[in-house]
Write a protein that holds these residues in place. Sequence first.
Motif, mmCIF file in Angstrom:
data_model
loop_
_atom_site.group_PDB
_atom_site.id
_atom_site.type_symbol
_atom_site.label_atom_id
_atom_site.label_comp_id
_atom_site.label_asym_id
_atom_site.label_seq_id
_atom_site.Cartn_x
_atom_site.Cartn_y
_atom_site.Cartn_z
ATOM 1 N N LYS A 11 0.817 -1.212 0.000
ATOM 2 C CA LYS A 11 0.000 0.000 0.000
ATOM 3 C C LYS A 11 0.850 1.261 0.000
ATOM 4 O O LYS A 11 0.391 2.314 -0.411
ATOM 5 N N LYS A 12 2.122 1.151 0.440
ATOM 6 C CA LYS A 12 3.031 2.294 0.379
ATOM 7 C C LYS A 12 3.602 2.487 -1.022
ATOM 8 O O LYS A 12 3.984 3.597 -1.383
ATOM 9 N N ARG A 13 3.684 1.421 -1.829
ATOM 10 C CA ARG A 13 4.390 1.482 -3.100
ATOM 11 C C ARG A 13 3.492 1.627 -4.318
ATOM 12 O O ARG A 13 3.951 2.043 -5.371
ATOM 13 N N PHE A 14 2.228 1.242 -4.207
ATOM 14 C CA PHE A 14 1.352 1.214 -5.370
ATOM 15 C C PHE A 14 0.097 2.035 -5.134
ATOM 16 O O PHE A 14 -0.419 2.092 -4.023
ATOM 17 N N LYS A 15 -0.392 2.674 -6.218
ATOM 18 C CA LYS A 15 -1.651 3.415 -6.182
ATOM 19 C C LYS A 15 -2.494 2.954 -7.366
ATOM 20 O O LYS A 15 -1.966 2.670 -8.446
ATOM 21 N N VAL A 16 -3.801 2.909 -7.176
ATOM 22 C CA VAL A 16 -4.710 2.494 -8.233
ATOM 23 C C VAL A 16 -5.275 3.741 -8.905
ATOM 24 O O VAL A 16 -5.724 4.669 -8.227
ATOM 25 N N THR A 17 -5.236 3.771 -10.239
ATOM 26 C CA THR A 17 -5.765 4.913 -10.982
ATOM 27 C C THR A 17 -7.282 4.786 -11.092
ATOM 28 O O THR A 17 -7.873 3.764 -10.723
ATOM 29 N N GLY A 18 -7.897 5.802 -11.642
ATOM 30 C CA GLY A 18 -9.350 5.788 -11.803
ATOM 31 C C GLY A 18 -9.825 4.721 -12.758
ATOM 32 O O GLY A 18 -10.933 4.193 -12.606
#
Length: 65
Positions: A11-18
């Motif tokens: 959760k610190k390294r990845f983000k989900v786009t729209g």
Amino acid sequence: MPKMKTKSSAKKRFKVTGSGKIKRKHAFKSHILTKKTKKQKRNLTKDGLVHKADIPNIKQQLCMK
């Protein structure tokens, strides 16, 4: 059955786009920057997308399945 926990490292390294894609940062930008060119350092600053072969593992770590 207990709830699944999200991996803190993921959760610190990845983000989900729209649109559902997964963003990531580039590696090799933290130290020993003197031997890298300006162009290389500039391109490492930009975000990238996770390869489609790795998406199922990362979604499982983020508890998105």
